[in-house]
Write an enzyme that holds these catalytic residues in place. Structure first.
Site, PDB file in Angstrom:
ATOM      1  N   GLU A 158       0.849  -1.188   0.000  1.00  0.00           N
ATOM      2  CA  GLU A 158       0.000   0.000   0.000  1.00  0.00           C
ATOM      3  C   GLU A 158       0.886   1.240   0.000  1.00  0.00           C
ATOM      4  OE1 GLU A 158      -3.220   0.162  -0.292  1.00  0.00           O
ATOM      5  OE2 GLU A 158      -3.718  -1.961  -0.027  1.00  0.00           O
TER       6      GLU A 158
ATOM      7  N   HIS B 177      -4.000  -2.892  -7.999  1.00  0.00           N
ATOM      8  CA  HIS B 177      -5.350  -3.312  -7.641  1.00  0.00           C
ATOM      9  C   HIS B 177      -6.326  -3.087  -8.784  1.00  0.00           C
ATOM     10  CE1 HIS B 177      -4.489  -3.003  -3.055  1.00  0.00           C
ATOM     11  NE2 HIS B 177      -4.324  -4.236  -3.484  1.00  0.00           N
TER      12      HIS B 177
ATOM     13  N   ASP C  38      -6.858   2.057  -7.681  1.00  0.00           N
ATOM     14  CA  ASP C  38      -5.491   2.351  -7.268  1.00  0.00           C
ATOM     15  C   ASP C  38      -4.504   1.393  -7.944  1.00  0.00           C
ATOM     16  OD1 ASP C  38      -6.871   0.471  -5.444  1.00  0.00           O
ATOM     17  OD2 ASP C  38      -4.921   0.324  -4.471  1.00  0.00           O
TER      18      ASP C  38
END
Length: 201
Positions: free
Chosen positions: A62, A100, A110
Site C-alpha cells: 500500500e 489493484h 489504485d
C-alpha cells in the site's frame, strides 16, 4: 486516506478487515504489517489469470497517497528497493507486478492515473508495451478475449476492462475504445500471456 497515519490505523483495525504486507508513506518510510509468507487482505474479490484468491497468492504493498496526486520521489525509490527484494525472494517476474485496478477492474482504481508505471518498467520492475495508433477498435468479444489472455480475468465487462487498461497504460486517454486500445490489448496478450499454471498473480 488523508494521511499515512490514518492508513496505518485502518490497516491495523480488525474491524476494517483490510491489511497489507507493506505500507510506504510519502517520505519513503517502509512499515511491515504482515510477514510476506502470511496472507494479507489487500486485494479483496480480485482475480488475475487463473488466480481467483489474489490475497493468498500475492504480496500487498500500500502506498500512502491522496487520490489524484503524484507519488513523491522518495516513496517511489523506496518502492523500487522493496520490489527488488520481493521479486528476488519470490521469483516474481515483471509481468506479475500488478495494481489493484488490474486485478479488480471497476471495484478498485489504485494506484491510479498518477502512478509512474513507466518508471517501474524502465527499471525492469513492471512491464510496458509501445503504443501503436491506427487500426480499428475491434469488437467487444475480441477485446475481452485479448485482455483475458493478458491476465485481466477480474471482469468480462468491456467498459471496466477498458478503464483498467487505460489506468495502467494510457491514463490520459478518454472516449470509446479505439485502435490504440485494441492494439495494446493484443500486444499485451501476445508478449505477456498469463501462465495460468503459475501459482501467483
Amino acid at each position: 486516506m488523508e494521511t499515512a497515519e490514518a492508513a496505518l490505523a485502518r490497516l491495523c483495525d480488525p474491524c476494517a478487515e483490510v491489511s497489507a504486507h507493506w505500507l510506504i508513506d510519502e517520505r519513503g518510510v517502509l512499515v511491515r504489517l504482515v510477514a510476506e509468507p502470511d496472507r494479507a487482505w489487500h486485494a479483496g474479490a480480485g482475480a488475475w489469470g487463473g488466480v481467483t484468491d489474489v490475497n493468498s497468492r500475492s504480496i500487498g504493498i500500500e502506498l500512502a497517497n491522496r487520490a489524484g496526486t503524484p507519488f513523491p520521489a522518495p516513496q517511489m525509490a523506496s518502492l523500487e528497493q522493496l520490489l527488488d527484494g520481493i521479486m528476488a525472494r519470490w521469483d516474481v517476474p515483471p509481468e506479475r507486478v500488478i495494481g489493484h485496478s488490474d486485478c479488480a477492474p471497476g471495484r478498485k482504481i489504485d494506484p491510479g492515473p498518477k502512478f509512474d508505471w513507466a518508471r517501474l518498467a524502465f527499471g525492469g520492475r513492471a512491464i510496458s508495451v509501445p503504443l501503436r495508433g491506427g487500426g480499428d477498435a475491434g469488437d467487444c468479444a475480441a477485446f475481452v478475449a485479448a485482455m483475458r489472455v493478458a491476465g485481466y480475468t477480474g471482469s468480462d465487462d468491456p467498459a471496466l476492462l477498458l478503464a483498467a487498461l487505460r489506468l495502467r497504460h494510457r491514463p490520459w486517454a478518454g472516449g470509446p475504445r479505439d485502435g490504440t486500445d485494441m492494439a495494446l490489448a493484443r500486444d499485451l496478450a501476445r508478449r505477456f500471456p498469463v501462465d495460468r499454471t503459475r501459482p501467483g498473480p
